[in-house]
Design a protein around this motif. Structure first.
Motif, PDB file in Angstrom:
ATOM      1  N   LEU A   1      63.514  94.958  44.039  1.00  0.00           N
ATOM      2  CA  LEU A   1      64.811  94.873  44.704  1.00  0.00           C
ATOM      3  C   LEU A   1      64.807  95.692  45.986  1.00  0.00           C
ATOM      4  CD1 LEU A   1      67.167  95.113  41.613  1.00  0.00           C
ATOM      5  CD2 LEU A   1      66.342  93.073  42.793  1.00  0.00           C
ATOM      6  N   ALA A   2      65.619  95.260  46.960  1.00  0.00           N
ATOM      7  CA  ALA A   2      65.581  95.848  48.298  1.00  0.00           C
ATOM      8  C   ALA A   2      66.216  97.225  48.369  1.00  0.00           C
ATOM      9  CB  ALA A   2      66.274  94.911  49.295  1.00  0.00           C
ATOM     10  N   GLY A   3      67.015  97.613  47.393  1.00  0.00           N
ATOM     11  CA  GLY A   3      67.657  98.914  47.473  1.00  0.00           C
ATOM     12  C   GLY A   3      68.551  99.155  46.280  1.00  0.00           C
ATOM     13  N   PRO A   4      69.184 100.324  46.224  1.00  0.00           N
ATOM     14  CA  PRO A   4      70.040 100.667  45.065  1.00  0.00           C
ATOM     15  C   PRO A   4      71.251  99.755  44.934  1.00  0.00           C
ATOM     16  CG  PRO A   4      70.260 102.303  46.825  1.00  0.00           C
ATOM     17  CD  PRO A   4      69.125 101.436  47.206  1.00  0.00           C
ATOM     18  N   GLN A   5      71.765  99.239  46.055  1.00  0.00           N
ATOM     19  CA  GLN A   5      72.914  98.342  45.958  1.00  0.00           C
ATOM     20  C   GLN A   5      72.541  97.051  45.233  1.00  0.00           C
ATOM     21  OE1 GLN A   5      76.027  98.864  46.699  1.00  0.00           O
ATOM     22  NE2 GLN A   5      75.666 100.950  47.444  1.00  0.00           N
ATOM     23  N   TRP A   6      71.293  96.617  45.385  1.00  0.00           N
ATOM     24  CA  TRP A   6      70.851  95.414  44.661  1.00  0.00           C
ATOM     25  C   TRP A   6      70.803  95.669  43.151  1.00  0.00           C
ATOM     26  CZ3 TRP A   6      69.634  90.506  46.503  1.00  0.00           C
ATOM     27  CH2 TRP A   6      69.722  90.346  47.893  1.00  0.00           C
ATOM     28  N   GLU A   7      70.323  96.848  42.759  1.00  0.00           N
ATOM     29  CA  GLU A   7      70.322  97.186  41.330  1.00  0.00           C
ATOM     30  C   GLU A   7      71.749  97.255  40.793  1.00  0.00           C
ATOM     31  OE1 GLU A   7      68.102 100.648  40.483  1.00  0.00           O
ATOM     32  OE2 GLU A   7      66.187  99.870  41.270  1.00  0.00           O
ATOM     33  N   GLN A   8      72.627  97.849  41.593  1.00  0.00           N
ATOM     34  CA  GLN A   8      74.027  97.914  41.171  1.00  0.00           C
ATOM     35  C   GLN A   8      74.610  96.516  41.006  1.00  0.00           C
ATOM     36  OE1 GLN A   8      76.538 100.112  43.847  1.00  0.00           O
ATOM     37  NE2 GLN A   8      78.432  99.559  42.767  1.00  0.00           N
ATOM     38  N   LEU A   9      74.291  95.617  41.939  1.00  0.00           N
ATOM     39  CA  LEU A   9      74.783  94.246  41.850  1.00  0.00           C
ATOM     40  C   LEU A   9      74.229  93.535  40.621  1.00  0.00           C
ATOM     41  CD1 LEU A   9      76.298  91.830  43.034  1.00  0.00           C
ATOM     42  CD2 LEU A   9      74.311  91.364  44.478  1.00  0.00           C
ATOM     43  N   LEU A  10      72.945  93.735  40.339  1.00  0.00           N
ATOM     44  CA  LEU A  10      72.335  93.082  39.181  1.00  0.00           C
ATOM     45  C   LEU A  10      72.987  93.528  37.882  1.00  0.00           C
ATOM     46  CD1 LEU A  10      70.042  91.195  38.211  1.00  0.00           C
ATOM     47  CD2 LEU A  10      68.584  93.216  38.033  1.00  0.00           C
ATOM     48  N   LEU A  11      73.348  94.802  37.791  1.00  0.00           N
ATOM     49  CA  LEU A  11      73.998  95.293  36.570  1.00  0.00           C
ATOM     50  C   LEU A  11      75.493  95.014  36.561  1.00  0.00           C
ATOM     51  CD1 LEU A  11      72.168  98.734  36.208  1.00  0.00           C
ATOM     52  CD2 LEU A  11      71.683  96.592  35.011  1.00  0.00           C
ATOM     53  N   LEU A  12      76.083  94.805  37.742  1.00  0.00           N
ATOM     54  CA  LEU A  12      77.521  94.534  37.805  1.00  0.00           C
ATOM     55  C   LEU A  12      77.843  93.110  37.348  1.00  0.00           C
ATOM     56  CD1 LEU A  12      80.371  95.390  38.696  1.00  0.00           C
ATOM     57  CD2 LEU A  12      79.777  94.615  41.013  1.00  0.00           C
TER      58      LEU A  12
ATOM     59  N   GLN B   1      56.164  97.534  43.913  1.00  0.00           N
ATOM     60  CA  GLN B   1      56.583  98.747  43.222  1.00  0.00           C
ATOM     61  C   GLN B   1      57.444  98.401  42.020  1.00  0.00           C
ATOM     62  OE1 GLN B   1      58.804 100.976  46.062  1.00  0.00           O
ATOM     63  NE2 GLN B   1      60.441  99.472  46.274  1.00  0.00           N
ATOM     64  N   PRO B   2      57.329  99.150  40.926  1.00  0.00           N
ATOM     65  CA  PRO B   2      58.104  98.863  39.721  1.00  0.00           C
ATOM     66  C   PRO B   2      59.585  99.172  39.912  1.00  0.00           C
ATOM     67  CG  PRO B   2      56.904 100.904  39.463  1.00  0.00           C
ATOM     68  CD  PRO B   2      56.439 100.313  40.772  1.00  0.00           C
ATOM     69  N   CYS B   3      60.391  98.629  38.992  1.00  0.00           N
ATOM     70  CA  CYS B   3      61.831  98.867  39.049  1.00  0.00           C
ATOM     71  C   CYS B   3      62.125 100.320  38.677  1.00  0.00           C
ATOM     72  CB  CYS B   3      62.562  97.930  38.107  1.00  0.00           C
ATOM     73  SG  CYS B   3      62.393  96.192  38.553  1.00  0.00           S
ATOM     74  N   SER B   4      63.302 100.751  39.043  1.00  0.00           N
ATOM     75  CA  SER B   4      63.693 102.127  38.760  1.00  0.00           C
ATOM     76  C   SER B   4      63.844 102.336  37.259  1.00  0.00           C
ATOM     77  CB  SER B   4      65.015 102.442  39.461  1.00  0.00           C
ATOM     78  OG  SER B   4      66.054 101.662  38.902  1.00  0.00           O
ATOM     79  N   PRO B   5      63.643 103.555  36.777  1.00  0.00           N
ATOM     80  CA  PRO B   5      63.808 103.839  35.337  1.00  0.00           C
ATOM     81  C   PRO B   5      65.212 103.506  34.842  1.00  0.00           C
ATOM     82  CG  PRO B   5      62.660 105.639  36.424  1.00  0.00           C
ATOM     83  CD  PRO B   5      63.145 104.730  37.516  1.00  0.00           C
ATOM     84  N   HIS B   6      66.205 103.727  35.679  1.00  0.00           N
ATOM     85  CA  HIS B   6      67.582 103.417  35.260  1.00  0.00           C
ATOM     86  C   HIS B   6      67.753 101.931  34.971  1.00  0.00           C
ATOM     87  CE1 HIS B   6      71.936 103.342  35.056  1.00  0.00           C
ATOM     88  NE2 HIS B   6      71.969 102.468  36.062  1.00  0.00           N
ATOM     89  N   LEU B   7      67.188 101.079  35.827  1.00  0.00           N
ATOM     90  CA  LEU B   7      67.289  99.637  35.617  1.00  0.00           C
ATOM     91  C   LEU B   7      66.525  99.218  34.368  1.00  0.00           C
ATOM     92  CD1 LEU B   7      68.236  96.877  36.645  1.00  0.00           C
ATOM     93  CD2 LEU B   7      66.154  96.751  38.028  1.00  0.00           C
ATOM     94  N   GLN B   8      65.319  99.760  34.185  1.00  0.00           N
ATOM     95  CA  GLN B   8      64.541  99.401  32.998  1.00  0.00           C
ATOM     96  C   GLN B   8      65.257  99.849  31.728  1.00  0.00           C
ATOM     97  OE1 GLN B   8      60.433 100.370  32.976  1.00  0.00           O
ATOM     98  NE2 GLN B   8      60.032  99.677  35.066  1.00  0.00           N
ATOM     99  N   GLN B   9      65.835 101.039  31.765  1.00  0.00           N
ATOM    100  CA  GLN B   9      66.555 101.524  30.589  1.00  0.00           C
ATOM    101  C   GLN B   9      67.782 100.660  30.292  1.00  0.00           C
ATOM    102  OE1 GLN B   9      67.787 105.583  30.956  1.00  0.00           O
ATOM    103  NE2 GLN B   9      68.537 105.724  28.844  1.00  0.00           N
ATOM    104  N   SER B  10      68.436 100.154  31.329  1.00  0.00           N
ATOM    105  CA  SER B  10      69.626  99.319  31.131  1.00  0.00           C
ATOM    106  C   SER B  10      69.265  97.942  30.577  1.00  0.00           C
ATOM    107  CB  SER B  10      70.383  99.156  32.452  1.00  0.00           C
ATOM    108  OG  SER B  10      70.791 100.412  32.955  1.00  0.00           O
ATOM    109  N   LEU B  11      68.061  97.454  30.888  1.00  0.00           N
ATOM    110  CA  LEU B  11      67.673  96.101  30.466  1.00  0.00           C
ATOM    111  C   LEU B  11      66.905  96.082  29.150  1.00  0.00           C
ATOM    112  CD1 LEU B  11      66.515  94.545  33.882  1.00  0.00           C
ATOM    113  CD2 LEU B  11      68.727  94.329  32.757  1.00  0.00           C
TER     114      LEU B  11
END
Length: 1264
Positions: A295-306, A347-357
């Motif tokens: 993902l291009a940045g933290p806002q993309w991770e936020q969008l994916l979880l939102l 690069q791998p996804c952030s730990p927060h995203l992996q933990q959420s999924l």
């Protein structure tokens, strides 16, 4: 059969005279001359050829050639013609090819001319030209690089055009992304482009927030919004921030957007927006943004979880099933996007995203709750998407937790599996989830946890509702288990194929054979339909194991009473294998010699029906339709046929006919193969064998035909007649009863006596026998039937006319069939004239057809003559019935004639009639006589007590009619009148003497008398009402309409708008005032035909009638006017039927505005109010409750009624508190209907509540 490809309709292009003259004047050279010749022609094919020639000339042009003005005129000509043609016209494709083949130096000028013509089209088009404009823009985008702004249409009937417009605008944006980005990033901003994009975004937002648009348009608009934002802002973190703000309905993340975009988005972030906006924006974000890779940045991770949290919040308040379908689909799309993120390189996804999924997270827990509550949803699409979501969640857990190599080592998977296996097996969503576990982890994993799983699932196959799900899971299990065993055997050299196959057989085949031998027949039906074929496809070699095991079974262990035993199980397995092509063909011997012939003969006459059907299926069914029948197979059919003709089971009869049809089709197909081989084969010995086989076929068919015709004697049982007629009709369809030189011409074996026996079947009391006999008579040789003989034709015609006045209702059906048989005879007019002369009728048949008329002309003339004769007779009988309904009920009930007229008209092609003037006059007379019939019998069926004819009406006109009828039939205070019939002499008497006559039987036995009861009068009346409704409905539905459209163009037809509206008002009166249930139910059938015709008609006046009638009846229901003629019975009589017919005629593709308006008003009326204490104030409430009950029961309204179930339940429960009995009664009926709608129909009295839907499914499907 070779299907001829449908030829596209080619229409010549026609320009107005001014444009044509201007273009012709400009054409002076070779290209111009070609186009000039094209425009002067009117033949479309020649125009296409000249356009292709012009394309070749354009392609060969060089840049140095002079004549710029002339070339521009030619390009403008082609562009103008292109934009004026319809989308599917082949001439447009030819011009597109010509314009697309221009050289590179000419492409820009071509685009300019095409753009100018498109601008003219888009400037001020009429509303009816919107679809053409959208199609033209789309076609240009497919072949040319242009940029155009789309526009939408808000009218419900143009939703598809609006959808096309949104899609086209999206295509424009996608094709022009680089151009848009370059123009917006330039130093001098293109304000015109910004204004255009802002207006386009405003259109999308309007569609999103306007709930009048259908979901497909709104969903596409949601994608268009995200696409436009991405095209303007690029693919950075700012795009995700803007989309997040739109999903959260917050303006905080919009600062990074351009000012004009920010202003538009702020309008979309209002709190009062519809909840569906977030849903469609989620769909747009997932569909139009790229989620592959990191993902291009933290806002993309936020969008994916939102996105999933937004969808789950919406899911709680959803009522419409269609919206639930969109939510399920978007959630599955989100899970796929999450997998794309985890699977991407870099690069791998952030730990927060992996933990959420990963499994066990709060998000996965909420998603599993959604799955459990939707896996038994009424919509199959929702269940499918839920299963896909569950599989993707497992894959997400695998990607985020790669350390667990085996599922038993993964605590989350182990806990999830135990939880699923612990659920009740009646929960159908459980099977799909277990199937996902099998797919990802293998069958051995589940078999190790629960070894008895195969036997458990086979035990569930007896339930029809669970069998498809259990069989799918079984298939996944045994296929996976076999693959695992084969893989293990490949790794271990000591394990042979026989060893691991024996292990597989013990696990899957042995439990199957035990169930087939010992279970009741009805418990194994779905095993044979769903499971056994899949097992044989997976392992064809297992058949030999099954046959050997069943033949080795001792006779004493065949199973309890009611089971099929080893023999039945053997036939079952062989039949399934034969249908799958596993059993060797008969050319290699009788099924490879697997079973002896005596065993098959025993099974064909077995005491159990299903064993006989399995044995017959083994003989008849084949994997190849051209497989040649052997002598043994034909002998087995001879052994089976005659003893099984008298089966009393409808299901067995149906299966027998179906299997025999397969056998006859196979015989026909194999005959064609044999005949082809006779032509090509050079080996004389093989030719002799093929010729002998054809001879055996012919002898077998003749034997079958003769035996069936010999059984078809007068007095034969219903089952024998039905079976024989079914099979004989099959012989007539697949072969022929002609007497020609055809190989299988069976007409020689049909004698006049046989044909007479078939004709006797037309007079049978059973409707199906009548229909089959009538069909067969048309197939038999005319020489055997003899209807072309004048004397026999007269006899049959006279019999039909006599039956049409019979007091037995089924006789009128026989009369209709006989008349339809005579309609194709050229001399029918003379026979009708002869019958009219004998009866003293003033009847003049229509003029005879020309010397050599076609079959269609003969059918039209004969139909016209028969309808005129029946109408003339009916008019006389109605006149007599107006004087004495009792005499009519006894001697000439009116419904027989009307039924015959309806039946005769049903076989007429009304679109190609020649005698239009005579038909128009005839239609007017038919409608008039229908109204007269209704006036005669309506006092009975509209009375308060039609069964007993006790007058309780206040209406003076109705009471007077009833009193006259009562005076005729003289009811007594006691029940003697209904126990002993009244005898009516046929001798004419004056009215006074007739009214004074008692019901005591006459002592004068010299004349014929009729015994008439009040029930006979009632039957005559309600059947007459039925036939009036059917005839009026047939006239409105089948006859072409005569109307004038907005362009003052008259469409000629046989029935006028005024007549159709009059019929509608007649149905309104009958449905709203009749009290006899049979009368208004049958009037409802005719009214449904009328409402369907109104929606399809080209007349705008008629299209508006349903909405007008609906508003009128709702206003009348809401009022408490004592003068209202609405039938105020405890179930509101025909009022619910009337509203039901009007609402069900609303087009399904519309926004269902009439349904929403009606349900809103009815639910408001059904709710109790404190001031409703009097009878007059509770009548609208009773009507509303009864109407709601009918609407909830109507299957044609489908899922559109579901959003109103919760409100209806509230009204029903609150109605229990009313002090008025009528309200409580209607509330109880409504409550019962809603319970059935929510929980489903109970299949049997032994079932438990576990077979119904779970609490979670009910709360999701019907919230509130």
């Amino acid at each position: 059969m070779v299907v001829k490809k449908k030829t596209a309709k080619v229409e010549a292009v026609v320009l107005d005279e001014e444009k044509l003259q201007k273009l012709i004047e400009d054409g002076v050279r070779q290209l111009a001359h070609t186009l000039q010749s094209c425009l002067e022609l009117t033949e479309p094919v020649q125009q296409i050829q000249l356009v292709k020639k012009a394309g070749s000339q354009l392609e060969s042009l060089s840049e140095e050639q002079p004549g710029r003005a002339l070339l521009d005129a030619c390009l403008h000509t082609l562009s103008l013609v292109y934009t004026s043609l319809q989308a599917k016209n082949p001439l447009r494709r030819a011009i597109a090819s010509a314009l697309g083949s221009v050289p590179a130096w000419l492409q820009e000028r071509t685009v300019n001319h095409l753009s100018a013509c498109l601008s003219d089209c888009l400037s001020n088009p009429a509303s009816d030209q919107y679809p053409h404009v959208v199609d033209t823009v789309t076609a240009c985008l497919d072949g040319f690089s242009l940029g155009l702004a789309g526009r939408h249409i808000a009218q419900a009937q143009l939703m598809q055009s609006c959808l096309a417009a949104v899609k086209t605008s999206m295509l424009v944006i996608q094709r022009s992304q680089e151009t848009i980005s370059t123009a917006l990033q330039a130093e001098q901003n293109d304000f015109k482009l910004e204004e255009t994009l802002s207006s386009l975004l405003g259109c999308y937002i309007h569609i999103l927030t306007d709930e009048e648009f259908i979901q497909s348009v709104q969903s596409t608009a949601g994608m268009a919004v995200v696409l436009l934002i991405r095209s303007v802002m690029g693919c950075g973190d700012e795009v995700a921030s803007v989309v997040c703000s739109l999903l959260c309905s917050s303006v905080q993340g919009l600062d990074s957007a351009p000012q004009w975009l920010k202003q538009r988005c702020e309008g979309l972030c209002t709190r009062g927006r519809p909840p569906g906006v977030s849903l469609y924006l989620c769909h747009g974000a997932l569909a139009m943004l790229s989620w592959k890779g990191a993902l291009a940045g933290p806002q993309w991770e936020q969008l994916l979880l939102l996105v999933p949290n937004t969808l789950l919040d919406l899911d709680v308040s959803i009522k419409e099933s269609s919206t639930a379908m969109v939510v399920a689909r978007v959630l599955t799309l989100w899970s796929s996007a999450g997998l794309d993120c985890l699977q991407g390189g870099g690069q791998p996804c952030s730990p927060h995203l992996q933990q959420s999924l990963c499994g066990g997270s709060e998000l996965q827990r909420h998603l599993l709750e959604h799955i459990y509550s939707h896996w038994e949803h009424p919509l199959d699409g929702v269940r499918h998407q839920t299963r896909s979501l569950f599989r993707n969640l497992l894959l997400l857990h695998q990607r985020t937790n790669p350390s667990a190599s085996h599922p038993s080592e993964d605590s989350y998977i182990t806990e999830l599996t135990q939880s699923l296996l612990g659920l009740e097996w009646h929960m159908r969503g459980k099977y799909g989830s277990l199937g996902c576990l099998v797919e990802l982890y293998g069958a051995r994993y589940l078999l190790d946890i629960q070894p008895q799983l195969p036997s458990c699932l086979l035990g569930l196959m007896g339930d029809q509702t669970l069998a498809p799900y259990a069989s799918d899971l079984l298939e996944r299990l045994f296929v996976s288990h076999k693959a695992q065993l084969a893989s293990e055997a490949g790794e271990a050299d000591k394990i042979t194929t026989e060893d691991w196959m024996e292990r597989w057989h013990r696990t899957w085949v042995t439990p199957l054979l035990q169930v087939l031998c010992r279970a009741r027949l009805d418990q194994t039906t779905y095993i044979l339909d769903y499971f056994l074929p899949k097992l044989l496809r997976c392992s064809p070699s297992s058949l030999a194991h099954m046959v050997q095991a069943l033949q080795d079974t001792p006779p004493c262990s065949t199973g309890p009473s009611g089971s099929r035993g080893a023999l039945g199980a053997l036939m079952t397995c062989l039949r399934a294998a034969r249908a799958q092509g596993v059993v060797p063909s008969s050319e290699e011997g009788l099924w490879g010699g697997l079973v002896p012939l005596s065993l098959l003969q025993q099974a064909l006459i077995h005491k159990h029906d299903q064993v006989r059907m399995d044995a017959l299926g083994l003989v008849c069914e084949s994997h190849r339709s051209t497989e040649v029948l052997s002598v043994q197979e034909m002998d087995l059919i001879r052994h089976f046929l005659l003893p099984n003709l008298n089966s009393q089971s409808p299901g067995v009869r149906q299966q027998t006919v179906s299997l025999l049809k397969k056998l006859l089709c196979r015989m026909k197909d194999s005959t064609m193969l044999l005949q082809k081989r006779l032509i090509q084969e050079r080996d004389q010995e093989q030719r002799d064998r093929d010729q002998h086989t054809i001879h055996l076929y012919k002898e077998f068919l003749r034997w079958m035909c003769v035996r069936l015709l010999e059984v078809l004697l007068p007095g034969a049982s219903f089952s024998k007649c039905l079976m024989c007629l079914h099979v004989l009709c099959l012989l007539g369809q697949l072969f022929t009863f002609s007497t020609g030189s055809d190989v299988f011409a069976l007409g020689d074996v049909v004698t006049p006596a046989h044909a007479q026996n078939v004709l006797y079947c037309v007079a049978s009391n059973f409707l199906e026998v009548k229909q089959l006999a009538s069909t067969l008579i048309r197939q038999l040789p005319q020489s055997a039937v003899g209807l072309q003989v004048q004397e026999r034709m007269r006899c049959v015609l006279q019999a039909a006319l006599d039956l049409s006045t019979s007091t037995k209702p089924f006789d009128s059906v026989s009369a209709a069939h006989l008349l339809n048989l005579l309609l194709h005879q050229p001399d029918l007019n003379q026979a009708l004239l002869h019958c009219a002369q004998q009866q003293g009728l003033d009847f003049q048949p229509p003029s005879p057809p020309p010397s050599q008329p076609s079959d269609a002309v003969i059918l039209e003339i004969n139909t016209l003559a028969v309808v005129q004769f029946l109408l003339h007779s009916l008019q006389l009988e109605v006149s007599r019935a107006e004087s004495s309904l009792l005499q009519a009920a006894a001697s000439y009930p009116l419904y027989g004639r009307a039924h015959c007229i309806t039946a005769v008209l049903q076989h007429l092609n009304t679109e190609s009639l020649r005698q239009t003037e005579q038909w128009r006059g005839l239609v007017s007379e038919l409608i008039a006589v229908c109204y007269r019939m209704s006036d005669v019998v309506s006092p009975v069926v509209q009375s308060s007590s039609p069964e007993g004819l006790i007058p309780m009406d206040n209406d003076s006109e109705t009471s007077a009619g009833l009193q006259r009828i009562l005076q005729e039939i003289q009811p007594r205070d006691t029940n003697d009148f209904f126990m002993s019939a009244r005898e009516l002499d046929t001798q004419p008497e004056d009215d006074h003497a007739q009214t004074q006559k008692t019901h005591t039987p006459s002592l004068d036995t010299g004349g014929e008398g009729y015994r008439v009861t009040a029930q006979m009068v009632l039957v005559c009346c309600w059947r007459s009402m039925k036939e009036v409704a059917m005839l009026l409905g047939q006239l409105c539905q089948s006859l072409p309409l005569h109307y004038t459209n907005d362009n003052s163009h008259t469409h000629p037809g046989l029935i006028t708008e005024t007549q159709v509206e009059g019929v509608g008002l007649y149905f309104r009166q009958q449905l709203l005032q009749s009290r006899h249930r049979g009368a208004f139910e049958l009037a409802y059938v005719g009214f449904v035909r009328l409402t369907d015709m109104l929606c399809r008609s080209g007349s705008q006046a008629l299209q508006q009638l349903p909405a007008r009638w609906l508003s009128e009846v709702l206003e009348e229901v809401k009022s408490s006017d004592p003068s209202s003629k609405l039938c105020a019975t405890r179930r509101s009589a025909g009022i619910p039927f009337y509203i039901q017919a009007l609402l069900s005629s609303e087009p399904k593709s519309s926004s269902c505005g009439l349904l929403k308006m009606t349900m809103g008003e009815l639910i408001a009326l059904a709710m109790p109010f404190i001031d409703r204490t009097t009878d007059s104030s509770t009548v609208p409430q009773v009507h509303a409750l009864n109407i709601l009950r009918a609407l909830y029961r109507d299957t044609r309204l489908g899922e559109n009624i579901i959003p109103f179930v919760s409100d209806g339940m509230e009204a029903a429960v609150l109605g229990f508190t009313s002090p008025v009995w009528a309200v409580r009664n209607s509330s109880t009926l409504l409550f019962s209907t809603l319970i059935t709608r929510i929980f489903g129909v109970k299949k049997g009295k032994d079932e438990h509540s576990k077979k119904n839907r779970s609490q979670e499914v009910r709360s999701v499907s019907y919230p509130g």
